[in-house]
Design a protein around this motif. Sequence first.
Motif, PDB file in Angstrom:
ATOM      1  N   ASN A  66       0.820  -1.211   0.000  1.00 44.98           N
ATOM      2  CA  ASN A  66       0.000   0.000   0.000  1.00 44.98           C
ATOM      3  C   ASN A  66       0.857   1.267   0.000  1.00 44.98           C
ATOM      4  OD1 ASN A  66      -2.445   1.276  -0.057  1.00 44.98           O
ATOM      5  ND2 ASN A  66      -2.965   0.904   2.061  1.00 44.98           N
ATOM      6  N   THR A  67       0.331   2.316  -0.627  1.00 47.26           N
ATOM      7  CA  THR A  67       0.977   3.628  -0.623  1.00 47.26           C
ATOM      8  C   THR A  67      -0.083   4.682  -0.315  1.00 47.26           C
ATOM      9  OG1 THR A  67       0.550   4.050  -2.963  1.00 47.26           O
ATOM     10  CG2 THR A  67       2.629   2.919  -2.424  1.00 47.26           C
ATOM     11  N   ILE A  68       0.350   5.877   0.018  1.00 48.09           N
ATOM     12  CA  ILE A  68      -0.597   6.967   0.264  1.00 48.09           C
ATOM     13  C   ILE A  68      -1.393   7.260  -1.010  1.00 48.09           C
ATOM     14  CG2 ILE A  68      -0.739   9.443   0.711  1.00 48.09           C
ATOM     15  CD1 ILE A  68       1.327   9.053   2.881  1.00 48.09           C
ATOM     16  N   SER A  69      -0.739   7.188  -2.151  1.00 46.87           N
ATOM     17  CA  SER A  69      -1.412   7.414  -3.427  1.00 46.87           C
ATOM     18  C   SER A  69      -2.537   6.399  -3.643  1.00 46.87           C
ATOM     19  CB  SER A  69      -0.395   7.336  -4.568  1.00 46.87           C
ATOM     20  OG  SER A  69      -1.041   7.400  -5.810  1.00 46.87           O
ATOM     21  N   CYS A  70      -2.264   5.128  -3.368  1.00 45.03           N
ATOM     22  CA  CYS A  70      -3.291   4.096  -3.522  1.00 45.03           C
ATOM     23  C   CYS A  70      -4.447   4.330  -2.560  1.00 45.03           C
ATOM     24  CB  CYS A  70      -2.698   2.707  -3.297  1.00 45.03           C
ATOM     25  SG  CYS A  70      -1.794   2.074  -4.721  1.00 45.03           S
ATOM     26  N   LYS A  71      -4.120   4.729  -1.337  1.00 40.35           N
ATOM     27  CA  LYS A  71      -5.173   5.002  -0.357  1.00 40.35           C
ATOM     28  C   LYS A  71      -6.101   6.108  -0.856  1.00 40.35           C
ATOM     29  CE  LYS A  71      -4.463   3.757   4.292  1.00 40.35           C
ATOM     30  NZ  LYS A  71      -3.929   3.905   5.574  1.00 40.35           N
ATOM     31  N   ALA A  72      -5.511   7.165  -1.388  1.00 42.62           N
ATOM     32  CA  ALA A  72      -6.308   8.280  -1.913  1.00 42.62           C
ATOM     33  C   ALA A  72      -7.186   7.828  -3.079  1.00 42.62           C
ATOM     34  CB  ALA A  72      -5.397   9.428  -2.337  1.00 42.62           C
ATOM     35  N   LYS A  73      -6.603   7.043  -3.985  1.00 39.60           N
ATOM     36  CA  LYS A  73      -7.371   6.544  -5.128  1.00 39.60           C
ATOM     37  C   LYS A  73      -8.529   5.661  -4.673  1.00 39.60           C
ATOM     38  CE  LYS A  73      -3.459   6.377  -8.311  1.00 39.60           C
ATOM     39  NZ  LYS A  73      -2.575   5.448  -9.046  1.00 39.60           N
ATOM     40  N   SER A  74      -8.297   4.885  -3.622  1.00 42.31           N
ATOM     41  CA  SER A  74      -9.350   3.975  -3.156  1.00 42.31           C
ATOM     42  C   SER A  74     -10.564   4.746  -2.650  1.00 42.31           C
ATOM     43  CB  SER A  74      -8.822   3.026  -2.074  1.00 42.31           C
ATOM     44  OG  SER A  74      -8.649   3.679  -0.839  1.00 42.31           O
ATOM     45  N   TYR A  75     -10.351   5.921  -2.041  1.00 42.68           N
ATOM     46  CA  TYR A  75     -11.483   6.716  -1.577  1.00 42.68           C
ATOM     47  C   TYR A  75     -12.327   7.205  -2.756  1.00 42.68           C
ATOM     48  CZ  TYR A  75     -10.069   6.624   3.277  1.00 42.68           C
ATOM     49  OH  TYR A  75      -9.774   6.211   4.542  1.00 42.68           O
ATOM     50  N   MET A  76     -11.668   7.574  -3.835  1.00 45.43           N
ATOM     51  CA  MET A  76     -12.399   8.005  -5.029  1.00 45.43           C
ATOM     52  C   MET A  76     -13.152   6.827  -5.648  1.00 45.43           C
ATOM     53  SD  MET A  76     -13.353  10.364  -6.919  1.00 45.43           S
ATOM     54  CE  MET A  76     -12.405  11.797  -7.243  1.00 45.43           C
ATOM     55  N   SER A  77     -12.496   5.680  -5.759  1.00 51.07           N
ATOM     56  CA  SER A  77     -13.152   4.486  -6.305  1.00 51.07           C
ATOM     57  C   SER A  77     -14.341   4.086  -5.450  1.00 51.07           C
ATOM     58  CB  SER A  77     -12.165   3.317  -6.381  1.00 51.07           C
ATOM     59  OG  SER A  77     -11.170   3.561  -7.337  1.00 51.07           O
ATOM     60  N   CYS A  78     -14.178   4.170  -4.147  1.00 51.10           N
ATOM     61  CA  CYS A  78     -15.254   3.839  -3.208  1.00 51.10           C
ATOM     62  C   CYS A  78     -16.458   4.757  -3.450  1.00 51.10           C
ATOM     63  CB  CYS A  78     -14.748   3.981  -1.786  1.00 51.10           C
ATOM     64  SG  CYS A  78     -16.004   3.670  -0.529  1.00 51.10           S
ATOM     65  N   ALA A  79     -16.207   6.043  -3.533  1.00 51.67           N
ATOM     66  CA  ALA A  79     -17.296   7.003  -3.739  1.00 51.67           C
ATOM     67  C   ALA A  79     -18.013   6.749  -5.058  1.00 51.67           C
ATOM     68  CB  ALA A  79     -16.750   8.435  -3.713  1.00 51.67           C
ATOM     69  N   LEU A  80     -17.264   6.467  -6.114  1.00 50.47           N
ATOM     70  CA  LEU A  80     -17.883   6.166  -7.411  1.00 50.47           C
ATOM     71  C   LEU A  80     -18.716   4.889  -7.338  1.00 50.47           C
ATOM     72  CD1 LEU A  80     -14.942   7.123  -9.797  1.00 50.47           C
ATOM     73  CD2 LEU A  80     -17.082   8.378  -9.427  1.00 50.47           C
ATOM     74  N   GLY A  81     -18.212   3.912  -6.618  1.00 50.08           N
ATOM     75  CA  GLY A  81     -18.943   2.647  -6.470  1.00 50.08           C
ATOM     76  C   GLY A  81     -20.249   2.822  -5.725  1.00 50.08           C
ATOM     77  N   ARG A  82     -20.268   3.732  -4.778  1.00 49.07           N
ATOM     78  CA  ARG A  82     -21.498   3.992  -4.019  1.00 49.07           C
ATOM     79  C   ARG A  82     -22.538   4.698  -4.869  1.00 49.07           C
ATOM     80  NH1 ARG A  82     -20.382   5.415   2.188  1.00 49.07           N
ATOM     81  NH2 ARG A  82     -18.934   3.737   2.627  1.00 49.07           N
ATOM     82  N   LEU A  83     -22.072   5.501  -5.814  1.00 49.64           N
ATOM     83  CA  LEU A  83     -22.992   6.246  -6.673  1.00 49.64           C
ATOM     84  C   LEU A  83     -23.640   5.374  -7.738  1.00 49.64           C
ATOM     85  CD1 LEU A  83     -20.967   9.535  -7.157  1.00 49.64           C
ATOM     86  CD2 LEU A  83     -22.981   9.182  -5.718  1.00 49.64           C
ATOM     87  N   SER A  84     -22.992   4.288  -8.085  1.00 51.86           N
ATOM     88  CA  SER A  84     -23.526   3.462  -9.186  1.00 51.86           C
ATOM     89  C   SER A  84     -24.365   2.306  -8.703  1.00 51.86           C
ATOM     90  CB  SER A  84     -22.392   2.936 -10.039  1.00 51.86           C
ATOM     91  OG  SER A  84     -21.482   2.191  -9.286  1.00 51.86           O
TER      92      SER A  84
END
Length: 84
Positions: A66-84
Amino acid sequence: MFRIEVENIKCSGCASSIQKALLKIKNVETATVDVDSDQVIITGEADKEEIIARLIELGYPEKGTNTISCKAKSYMSCALGRLS
């Protein structure tokens, strides 16, 4: 079939984003995400390295990488997944 233990899975939104993205990869028949065990289970003849690369792009790298960059990306992916 193979399993990949990943980082940053928080909820069903994460699972939805992962599943949708992996099902677009050639030769992926099914992509199942177990939120409780942080595992992604793939069936089909897909290239494992391609799957891992896509998971990293989404913010869900293999356990222990894991990296800080991956953690940040996961929050965006999570939010998109909740919207769909």
